[in-house]
Enzyme design. Structure first.
Site, mmCIF file in Angstrom:
data_model
loop_
_atom_site.group_PDB
_atom_site.id
_atom_site.type_symbol
_atom_site.label_atom_id
_atom_site.label_comp_id
_atom_site.label_asym_id
_atom_site.label_seq_id
_atom_site.Cartn_x
_atom_site.Cartn_y
_atom_site.Cartn_z
ATOM 1 N N ASN A 127 1.243 -1.248 -0.135
ATOM 2 C CA ASN A 127 0.043 -0.160 0.429
ATOM 3 C C ASN A 127 0.696 0.832 0.205
ATOM 4 O O ASN A 127 0.295 2.197 0.489
ATOM 5 C CB ASN A 127 -1.190 0.098 1.273
ATOM 6 C CG ASN A 127 -2.462 0.586 1.127
ATOM 7 O OD1 ASN A 127 -2.512 1.103 -0.447
ATOM 8 N ND2 ASN A 127 -2.804 1.009 1.723
ATOM 9 N N ARG A 132 7.968 6.462 -0.475
ATOM 10 C CA ARG A 132 7.787 6.527 0.572
ATOM 11 C C ARG A 132 8.444 4.792 1.307
ATOM 12 O O ARG A 132 8.930 5.291 2.255
ATOM 13 C CB ARG A 132 6.304 6.430 0.698
ATOM 14 C CG ARG A 132 5.312 6.014 2.704
ATOM 15 C CD ARG A 132 3.814 6.612 2.355
ATOM 16 N NE ARG A 132 3.841 6.066 3.654
ATOM 17 C CZ ARG A 132 3.649 6.332 4.653
ATOM 18 N NH1 ARG A 132 4.249 6.835 5.557
ATOM 19 N NH2 ARG A 132 3.098 4.820 5.559
ATOM 20 N N ARG A 176 1.801 -1.522 9.657
ATOM 21 C CA ARG A 176 3.111 -1.968 8.707
ATOM 22 C C ARG A 176 3.454 -2.218 10.234
ATOM 23 O O ARG A 176 4.621 -3.722 10.301
ATOM 24 C CB ARG A 176 3.590 -1.480 7.902
ATOM 25 C CG ARG A 176 2.609 -1.314 6.886
ATOM 26 C CD ARG A 176 3.461 -0.557 5.856
ATOM 27 N NE ARG A 176 2.697 -0.193 4.241
ATOM 28 C CZ ARG A 176 1.881 0.940 5.043
ATOM 29 N NH1 ARG A 176 1.993 1.933 5.936
ATOM 30 N NH2 ARG A 176 1.108 1.748 4.154
ATOM 31 N N LYS A 218 1.128 -11.191 -2.546
ATOM 32 C CA LYS A 218 2.014 -10.142 -3.456
ATOM 33 C C LYS A 218 3.124 -10.346 -3.154
ATOM 34 O O LYS A 218 4.414 -10.153 -3.433
ATOM 35 C CB LYS A 218 1.394 -8.868 -3.283
ATOM 36 C CG LYS A 218 1.613 -7.840 -4.156
ATOM 37 C CD LYS A 218 2.664 -8.075 -5.799
ATOM 38 C CE LYS A 218 3.343 -6.281 -6.068
ATOM 39 N NZ LYS A 218 3.495 -5.512 -5.595
ATOM 40 N N PRO A 235 4.980 -11.791 -8.416
ATOM 41 C CA PRO A 235 4.260 -11.162 -7.726
ATOM 42 C C PRO A 235 3.324 -10.070 -8.920
ATOM 43 O O PRO A 235 3.865 -9.683 -9.929
ATOM 44 C CB PRO A 235 5.333 -9.291 -7.646
ATOM 45 C CG PRO A 235 6.455 -10.435 -7.985
ATOM 46 C CD PRO A 235 6.715 -11.009 -8.811
ATOM 47 N N ASP A 237 0.862 -6.935 -8.954
ATOM 48 C CA ASP A 237 0.457 -6.133 -8.472
ATOM 49 C C ASP A 237 -0.969 -6.106 -9.402
ATOM 50 O O ASP A 237 -0.625 -6.257 -10.523
ATOM 51 C CB ASP A 237 1.020 -4.866 -8.340
ATOM 52 C CG ASP A 237 1.599 -4.460 -9.645
ATOM 53 O OD1 ASP A 237 1.709 -5.194 -10.772
ATOM 54 O OD2 ASP A 237 2.327 -3.012 -9.798
#
Length: 283
Positions: A127, A132, A176, A218, A235, A237
């Site tokens: 997310n 970031r 997280r 994922k 993976p 996404d």
DNA sequence: CGCCAGGCTTCTA
DNA sequence: TAGAAGCATGGC
């Protein structure tokens, strides 16, 4: 092999005649989070407890402050020089879509990163966007990593297992934080054995990782592909999902499946190329 | 099933 | 430039 010669030179170790290698594309395609481009064009980063700089000019790649022993012990593997990307791309050339994707960024390589660091990084990645994620990993290391020459290493499971979510708050990882702590405790308690993940039957490896709170399909695929050398992991996404739906409704071609994760890296990067919208890409 | 949770970046109006 | 969208997972 993807370079012709390597030799120790003043200040580091140089490779000449390097092929299928684009430092920028490789370090900037969302698979790693601890490398930054400096003003002089060098990439500076940390892996395996070593803070190093790498530069590329054409087919010459230079590892600053690296000797021959360290190059072959650490960076050879890290940059996946054990794999023949010429052969890989010959295989991918049999597929028209992959052919275009490889042409778009022919120098991408899939790094072989440290398992624990990769697992944590992709837990933090959920997310989130790359910028970031880099900030989160950076704060996690600077606050909890062991000092190394020039910086901090990635914090060991034992260090993170002893923390509370409140103590992790300065990392600003939000919800997280508790996932990172559970991952660290799973490793410390032996519920998750990082050493066996490269060799376990794939479904067992996936299942083991997914016992960690905050590790779904994922994140598990990312950790296995980038951190545990499982090239067959893909993976998926939102971008890969579009690629698969549009171009591979029956799945990737049989011959590509053993290295589907590497195919994914080219397809993912291609699908996200700048200026391309869903309409132009899928028309 | 659908919704929301930190918080930040990027996209859109 | 403000406001909205997006992100991957788990808990409800």
């Amino acid at each position: 092999m993807d370079f012709e010669t390597g030799r120790a030179e003043p200040g580091g170790y140089a490779l000449y005649g390097v092929r299928h290698f684009d430092l920028e594309a490789t370090l900037d395609c969302g698979q790693c989070f601890r490398w930054e481009k400096k003003d002089e064009g060098a990439y500076e980063g940390t892996a395996f407890g070593l803070r190093r700089a790498v530069t590329q000019q054409g087919d010459r790649v230079f590892f600053h402050r690296v000797g021959e022993e360290e190059f072959y012990r650490v960076w050879w593997d890290y940059f996946d020089f054990g794999r023949d990307y010429g052969a890989l791309k010959a295989l991918f050339a049999t597929d028209p879509v992959l052919c275009r994707a490889v042409d778009y960024a022919p120098g991408i390589r899939v790094l072989r990163q440290e398992g624990w660091e990769t697992l944590c990084s992709f837990i933090l990645s959920q997310n989130n966007n790359i910028k970031r994620i880099k900030g989160l990993v950076d704060r996690l290391c600077s606050q909890f990593g062991a000092p190394i020459p020039g910086g901090r290493g990635f914090p060991a499971p034992r260090r993170l297992a002893a923390l509370s979510p409140e103590e992790l708050a300065p990392v600003r990882s939000g919800f997280r934080a508790k996932y990172i702590i559970d991952a660290a405790r799973a490793v410390e308690e032996g519920r998750v054995e990082l050493e066996v993940l490269p060799h376990l039957p794939l479904e067992e490896a996936r299942a083991m990782l997914r016992t960690i709170h905050g590790v779904g399909p994922k994140v598990a695929e990312c950790a296995l592909l980038y951190g545990f050398g499982r090239a067959e992991c893909v993976p998926v996404d939102v971008w890969m999902s579009r690629v698969l739906t549009r171009w591979y409704p029956a799945g990737l071609p049989e011959a590509i499946r053993p290295v589907a994760g590497l195919a994914q890296q080219y397809l993912f990067h291609y699908a996200r190329m700048e200026g391309v919208t869903e309409e132009t890409l899928f028309s």
